[in-house]
Structures are given as structure tokens and as C-alpha cells.
Design an enzyme around this catalytic site. Structure first.
Site, PDB file in Angstrom:
ATOM      1  N   ASP A 119       0.869  -1.165   0.000  1.00 19.27           N
ATOM      2  CA  ASP A 119       0.000   0.000   0.000  1.00 19.27           C
ATOM      3  C   ASP A 119       0.911   1.221   0.000  1.00 19.27           C
ATOM      4  O   ASP A 119       1.527   1.542   1.025  1.00 19.27           O
ATOM      5  CB  ASP A 119      -0.902  -0.031   1.235  1.00 19.27           C
ATOM      6  N   HIS A 120       1.021   1.886  -1.143  1.00 22.94           N
ATOM      7  CA  HIS A 120       1.934   3.025  -1.278  1.00 22.94           C
ATOM      8  C   HIS A 120       1.513   4.226  -0.427  1.00 22.94           C
ATOM      9  O   HIS A 120       2.284   5.166  -0.291  1.00 22.94           O
ATOM     10  CB  HIS A 120       2.055   3.444  -2.745  1.00 22.94           C
ATOM     11  N   ARG A 121       0.329   4.175   0.146  1.00 22.33           N
ATOM     12  CA  ARG A 121      -0.066   5.265   1.036  1.00 22.33           C
ATOM     13  C   ARG A 121       0.682   5.179   2.358  1.00 22.33           C
ATOM     14  O   ARG A 121       0.810   6.186   3.060  1.00 22.33           O
ATOM     15  CB  ARG A 121      -1.577   5.225   1.288  1.00 22.33           C
ATOM     16  N   VAL A 122       1.192   3.978   2.710  1.00 20.10           N
ATOM     17  CA  VAL A 122       1.862   3.820   3.997  1.00 20.10           C
ATOM     18  C   VAL A 122       3.280   3.268   3.893  1.00 20.10           C
ATOM     19  O   VAL A 122       4.023   3.298   4.867  1.00 20.10           O
ATOM     20  CB  VAL A 122       1.037   2.937   4.968  1.00 20.10           C
TER      21      VAL A 122
END
Length: 148
Positions: A119-122
Site C-alpha cells: 500500500d503506497h499510502r503507507v
């Protein structure tokens, strides 16, 4: 608004097939502080609980990173999907002999495909790439793991 939860420790989940009923993911809590031997013992314990149907709900909570191994059913390579609330998942394929170059000469070596989804958001993609590099180095080195 989306809410992101910071976890101070890694909760390592293992994707486990439960007969024909689907998939569950028991979690080894605080896995980042365990030795390889401790991880193996705890993995066996939570997997057995999950397979027996006796696991309490907390066995499946707190996962931040999951490992999915379809090599056990002879799948060469696949892409796994990150579970909601987790940061990443590592997909492992079957170990099979392949012809590879060793010092410029063809040789047969056991090889395994590994794919990470995140998850590139985290998780930063470069951090994941470095993790994969370090994992390969450890897997290829007999002295790369501490067993106690």
C-alpha cells in the site's frame, strides 16, 4: 477521511488455506522482536489453531504484513493483494530447479519467485525494494539468519 494506524511492531500474518472453506490469516504478534526459531514455533502454534477452528479472534488481529505461499501447491509465481489495514504482502512461489548463469556459465540452481505488493499510502516503494534486496541476500547466505 481515511485513518491510518501506526503499529509499533510487525504483526506477521500467514495466509492459510482452511480446506475448501477459503483462507484465514493468523498473526504472529511482535514478530520483529522474535528470533527465527521463535517465529517458526509461533507460526506453527497459530497456524494449528487456525486450522483446528479453535482460534480466538485475537489470533487474526494486528496483522501488518502477510506472507502467502502458493509454492506448496506448485504455483510458480503470483501477485497477492494487500489485506485492508495492512501495509504489504509477500507472495512466494514454488522452489524449482532452473538453469541460471553462475560466473558466466550455465548451472542448475533451485530458484523461487517472490513478489511484494504494498500500500503506497503507507509504505515507500524504495523501502520495499531494499527489503526485497535484503531478503534475497539473507536467503542466499547460510549465515544470514540467526537461529536463536
Amino acid at each position: 477521511a481515511q485513518v491510518y494506524v501506526y503499529h509499533p511492531h510487525v504483526g506477521m500474518g500467514m495466509a492459510v488455506a482452511v480446506g475448501d472453506d477459503g483462507l484465514v490469516v493468523p498473526v504472529v504478534q511482535v514478530s520483529d522482536e522474535k528470533t527465527l526459531a521463535e517465529l517458526a514455533a509461533e507460526r506453527s502454534r497459530v497456524t494449528e489453531l487456525a486450522l483446528s477452528g479453535r482460534a480466538r479472534p485475537e489470533v487474526f488481529e494486528g496483522g501488518t504484513f502477510t506472507i502467502s505461499n502458493l509454492g506448496t501447491v506448485d504455483v510458480d509465481q503470483f501477485r497477492a493483494i494487500v489485506m485492508p489495514g495492512q501495509a504489504a504482502i509477500l507472495a512466494l512461489g514454488a522452489v524449482k530447479d532452473q538453469v541460471v548463469a553462475v560466473q558466466g556459465q550455465p548451472a542448475v540452481r533451485p530458484m523461487m519467485a517472490m513478489t511484494i505488493s504494498l500500500d503506497h499510502r503507507v509504505v515507500d516503494g524504495m523501502a520495499a525494494a531494499k527489503f526485497m534486496r535484503d531478503l534475497v541476500i539473507r536467503l542466499e547466505s547460510p549465515s544470514g539468519w540467526t537461529l536463536y
